[in-house]
Structure formats: structure tokens, C-alpha cells
Design an enzyme around this catalytic site. Structure first.
Site, short mmCIF file in Angstrom:
data_model
loop_
_atom_site.label_atom_id
_atom_site.label_comp_id
_atom_site.label_asym_id
_atom_site.label_seq_id
_atom_site.Cartn_x
_atom_site.Cartn_y
_atom_site.Cartn_z
N GLY A 168 19.39 5.24 15.48
CA GLY A 168 20.37 5.51 14.44
C GLY A 168 20.68 6.98 14.34
O GLY A 168 20.32 7.78 15.21
N GLY A 171 20.75 10.44 11.70
CA GLY A 171 20.31 11.07 10.47
C GLY A 171 21.47 11.81 9.84
O GLY A 171 22.64 11.57 10.14
N GLY A 174 22.13 14.33 13.02
CA GLY A 174 21.55 14.20 14.34
C GLY A 174 21.20 12.76 14.63
O GLY A 174 21.05 11.95 13.73
N VAL A 212 18.75 9.71 16.33
CA VAL A 212 17.33 9.41 16.43
C VAL A 212 17.15 8.37 17.53
O VAL A 212 17.82 7.33 17.53
CB VAL A 212 16.75 8.88 15.11
CG1 VAL A 212 15.24 8.67 15.24
CG2 VAL A 212 17.06 9.85 13.97
N LYS A 244 14.05 12.77 16.83
CA LYS A 244 15.30 13.14 16.18
C LYS A 244 15.86 14.40 16.82
O LYS A 244 15.17 15.41 16.94
CB LYS A 244 15.08 13.38 14.68
CG LYS A 244 16.34 13.80 13.94
CD LYS A 244 16.12 13.86 12.44
CE LYS A 244 17.41 14.19 11.71
NZ LYS A 244 17.23 14.19 10.24
N ASP A 303 19.30 12.44 -0.66
CA ASP A 303 20.01 11.47 0.19
C ASP A 303 19.21 10.18 0.30
O ASP A 303 19.10 9.60 1.38
CB ASP A 303 20.27 12.07 1.58
CG ASP A 303 21.39 11.34 2.32
OD1 ASP A 303 22.17 10.62 1.65
OD2 ASP A 303 21.48 11.47 3.54
#
Length: 525
Positions: free
Chosen positions: A66, A68, A71, A73, A88, A178
Site C-alpha cells: 500500500g 503511506g 511513500g 510500502v 516503507k 492521520d
């Protein structure tokens, strides 16, 4: 032997230093130098980790995990121990990314081994304009979890999230900023629930301080943040309420704002939150304690929102988890977290190496990370006949919560595999098995009586029966059984097909296919 101890004060003090950024040896982040060999502090101590220590799993074999806050991962395998890690990548193109890396390193390192509710940090290195951070690999995020989650299980998940937020707020004086389903990770074998992605977190110098920058994911932002006002820990409480609501209902709370342009949806959300009505309309049939918990979190006035400690005493948490309220009020241990030896990731992972002689081929030297490693073997199902390992500082209630979470995920995964093998559709899976699984978990977690008395050992007979029933159903469908090997009580994974994260994701309702968050963030930033 000298150990690497990241000087957090120096990082914060040197954060605005003009010397930050690329240099001949790597990327300078405050008092740290992140190079191709690892992380070196201003005392010369080096935490060793490099690209040659890792093999990146190809995207076609499940290597992409996925994105971040800024960035991607990916899954990687540490070749010395054959242990899977999450890698990451943050592309360093300006001071914003420098700040994000500093926050990630500071939060992950300070939290590592000090609390089991944040993902563990293994090390970092620089390569071709990017900084790579190696972290604990988890099975997935709450975004991918089967929804809706039944109240007894949801209470356990929520309590574990609250323990992580309590550590961030009380011990680290951090606002996550977040918090959303994709930033809360789970482990299906252990039931661990861990908070991740600290790239936009904000440090408060004292408990009465507040922040004012506008970062994070828009649809989970509190009203005061959307209005550009000062905010504090209550902003995370608001986000927590929306996460719990999404898990309870099965859809993103503000999914109805998908119509029209991005700008129109943003102003519709802001207008709704600035209105006189309630922030969130909850289904009338929702569990009353759960509805009250969510409503308390999403009060529009931040001063009226409860703290993490107060929420740990809420009837919804106490009723289903059985955790003693007074026990939750105790502060976390403030002992200095364990620091990594110069061996870095290699020494840390080799201590827990699952098997010897299973090293992977060497990673290629230079160039971009090569995705040539074979995908790691699927993890076999959770064996609940063996007690879950106790983390440092955990209570019996914590272990009971993790047991409930792990068992529920495992039961859903098994049913998903069975329905998929029989050719049933996703809609049928959502209609039938959830009620049965929910009832089973509610009974075992002691609905109304608390889950604190539930131990892994107490689930032996029920879990063994589930595996016998599952194998019998598979045999009826023409699938092979266990071959009459070891007794179920001794090896409850015998004869059961290994379950992977893809089995669970197949059943996921997820968030809306149109990512409102990305659209609004593009509009605003």
C-alpha cells in the site's frame, strides 16, 4: 558493545537545521545520518541495515502492501533470518519529506519495545534518493477487515487502539493526525492491533499545547482542523470515533458525499460539520453502548470530547472486554526503550529466526531494489490451543482481547475459503456467516460479562471442534482432509489449507471505491 541510541532531543533541536538534506554520505536528518549502510547518530554509533540485507517481494506475488502519507510500502524478506518485514520508501524531494522521515524515526524508535501497540522499528537506510524504513510486517489493515465487525469483537479492537493512542498522547505527547482504518494494522495469528504511519504526527511540548497545521486525511479530520483552528489530542479522538463507526456500520461514515466535484464535496462536509445537527447519524438498531461511545468521540466541540483514559472506562469497553477501569488509568512504563545493537536488523531478527538454513539469495548490489525474491510461504492458521505470547506490560485483559480478535478473524477467513471453494458469491458470504460468527464470539467473549476471563487455553475445545467441522465440510465438497495425522488438540492446523491475507481481503467491504480522501487532499494541497 556500543549500542545505537537515537538522540530524540537532538533530532528535535536540529530539525530546522540548514544542514539537513542530501550530503555526500547520504541524507542528514537532524542529528542522524541515514546512509546506504544504515543509520548513524552524532556519536558515531551505527545501526546497520542495507539493501543487500533484504529481498523485495515482487508485486505479482503480493509484494505491494500500500501507500503511506507520502511513500509506498512493500513486503521484503530479511535474508539472514527469512523474516518478512514491511519496507516503507519515502522519496526525499524536499524539507517536507525530511520532516516526515524525522517523525517516523522518532516515533517508531521511541515506541519500539516500549509499547506493543505501535508497529516495531527495525532500521533504515538510504538508496537512490529515497529513505527506506524497515518495520514490523502485519497481515493487513482495518481498511481490509471484514465489516461490519460485531460489537464484542469491535470493543476489543477499540480498546487496543485506545491503548496505542494513550501511549502516543501521554508518553510521547504526540497527535497522530492521520488515524484511519488503513493506518491501524492487525496480525491474524496473534490478534495484535497496532497503529502505524507517523509521518504526519505532531509533537506537543506539553499537554496544554496545541497544533495548527493542516495535514492528514480530510474525511477523518475533526471540525476544528477542517476550519484551520488550533487543535490538540481531541482531534485523534474524533478520528477514532469515525474509525469505530466505519467498522461498526461497514461503510465510510461520509461515503454519501461522493457526488459532485471534489470542491463541492469538501464544502458539503464542512457545512455539515458546522451545522447545528449531530456530526454522525447512527443506525437506530446499533448497540446502545457502542452508539454512545461513537457519539462521545464525534462531539463537535473538542473540549467536550473524552480522553483516551476516560474512553477506556466507557461502558462499551468495560461491558464487552471486562477490563478493570482503574487498571487502565495507570500510566505506561516510562523505562528507556530497548535500543538496537550495531548489528541492527540482522542481530534483532536472527534472535527470533524461525529456522536455520533458510537464507534467501543475495540481493543485487546497486540499482533499484530487485523484486526477485520468492513470495514467503503462506502463514498457517492461528493455533488457539497454544496460549498467545504475552507482550511486555500486557495484562490478562489485553491477552483476552487479542484472543477474541484473532479467533474472529480466523473464523471469518475459514468461512470465506469455504464459500469461495463452493462458488458462493461475496454477497451470500455477507448475509449468512457473519451472524453465526458474531454469536460465537459474543458467547465466548462473555457478552455482558466481559472478555477478561477468556484465555487462549479456554478456547481449545471450541477451536478443535471448529477445525473438525471445517475439515468435514471440506471433505463433503471433495477436498482432502487431514489424512488422519496428529490429534486435533495437538495440531489444529493439520489438514487445513494455509490461509493467506488474500482470503480475508476477498471478503472485505472496504472503503468506497472512489477515494474521497485522495481527491480532497489533491484539492487542498
Amino acid at each position: 558493545m556500543s549500542r545505537l541510541k537515537i538522540n530524540l532531543d537532538a533530532i528535535e533541536r536540529d530539525g530546522a537545521s540548514a544542514t539537513e538534506g542530501f550530503c555526500a554520505d547520504g541524507v542528514r536528518i537532524g542529528s542522524l545520518l541515514v546512509s546506504s549502510e544504515g543509520v548513524r547518530d552524532n556519536q558515531g554509533n551505527l545501526c546497520v541495515l542495507s539493501l543487500s540485507d533484504l529481498e523485495v517481494v515482487p508485486e505479482t506475488e503480493g509484494g505491494f502492501l500500500g501507500k503511506g502519507s507520502s511513500g509506498s510500502v512493500r513486503r521484503a524478506v530479511h535474508r539472514g533470518s527469512n523474516k518478512v518485514v514491511a519496507l516503507k520508501e519515502i522519496k526525499v524531494t524536499g524539507q517536507t519529506h525530511i520532516n516526515e522521515i524525522r517523525r517516523e524515526l522518532e516515533t517508531l524508535h521511541a515506541g519500539d519495545f516500549a509499547t506493543p501497540y505501535l508497529v516495531s522499528f527495525y532500521g533504515a537506510f538510504a538508496h537512490e534518493g529515497s529513505v527506506f524504513i524497515a518495520m514490523e510486517a502485519m497481515d493487513g489493515s482495518l481498511h481490509e477487515l471484514y465489516k461490519p465487525v460485531p460489537p464484542p469483537v469491535l470493543a476489543c479492537i477499540t480498546r487496543l487502539m485506545l491503548k496505542g493512542l494513550t501511549y502516543l498522547h501521554r508518553n510521547r505527547h504526540l497527535i497522530h493526525r492521520d488515524l484511519k482504518p488503513s493506518n491501524v494494522l492487525y496480525n491474524s495469528r496473534t490478534g495484535d492491533i497496532k497503529i502505524s504511519d507517523f509521518g504526519v504526527s505532531s509533537n506537543l511540548e506539553c499537554t496544554k499545547a496545541d497544533a495548527h497545521s493542516f495535514v492528514g486525511t480530510v474525511t477523518y479530520m475533526s471540525p476544528e482542523r477542517l476550519r484551520g483552528e488550533h487543535y490538540s489530542y481531541g482531534a485523534d479522538i474524533w478520528s477514532l470515533g469515525l474509525v469505530v463507526a466505519e467498522l461498526a456500520v461497514g461503510v465510510c461514515p461520509y461515503a454519501g458525499l461522493r457526488g459532485g466535484s471534489s470542491e463541492a464535496r469538501f464544502w458539503a462536509l464542512l457545512q455539515h460539520l458546522n451545522g447545528d445537527g449531530t456530526a454522525l447519524e447512527l443506525p437506530p438498531e446499533m448497540d446502545s453502548d457502542l452508539a454512545d461511545f461513537i457519539s462521545a468521540c464525534v462531539v463537535k466541540s473538542p473540549d467536550r470530547r473524552p480522553t483516551c483514559t476516560e474512553l477506556l472506562r466507557h461502558p462499551f469497553i468495560v461491558r464487552y472486554t471486562g477490563a478493570a477501569p482503574e487498571a487502565e488509568a495507570k500510566p505506561f512504563s516510562t523505562t528507556t526503550p530497548t535500543v538496537l545493537a550495531p548489528g541492527g536488523l540482522s542481530s534483532l531478527l536472527n534472535r527470533a529466526s524461525p529456522a536455520a538454513g533458510s537464507a534467501l539469495p543475495l540481493a543485487s548490489e546497486g540499482g533499484t531494489p530487485k523484486a526477485t525474491s520468492p513470495s514467503p510461504a503462506p502463514v498457517s492458521p492461528l493455533t488457539l490451543s497454544c496460549p498467545l505470547e504475552r507482550h511486555d506490560g500486557e495484562t490478562d485483559a489485553d491477552i483476552a482481547d487479542r484472543t477474541v480478535v484473532a479467533r474472529w478473524i480466523h473464523a471469518v477467513m475459514k468461512r470465506a475459503v469455504l464459500h469461495k471453494a463452493r462458488g458462493h458469491g461475496r454477497e451470500e458470504l455477507h448475509q449468512e456467516p457473519l451472524a453465526a460468527v458474531s454469536a460465537s464470539v459474543a458467547t465466548d467473549s462473555g457478552e455482558g460479562g466481559g472478555a477478561a476471563g477468556v484465555s487462549a487455553a479456554s478456547l481449545d475445545n471450541g477451536q478443535a471442534a471448529q477445525h473438525r467441522e471445517f475439515r468435514a465440510e471440506r471433505n463433503l465438497d471433495g477436498h482432502s482432509g487431514d489424512g488422519g495425522s496428529a490429534p486435533v488438540e495437538e495440531d489444529c492446523t493439520a489438514g487445513v489449507r494455509s490461509l493467506t491475507c488474500d482470503d480475508l481481503r476477498w471478503t472485505s467491504t472496504g472503503e468506497p471505491s472512489v477515494n474521497l480522501d485522495d481527491e480532497l487532499n489533491r484539492l487542498l494541497f
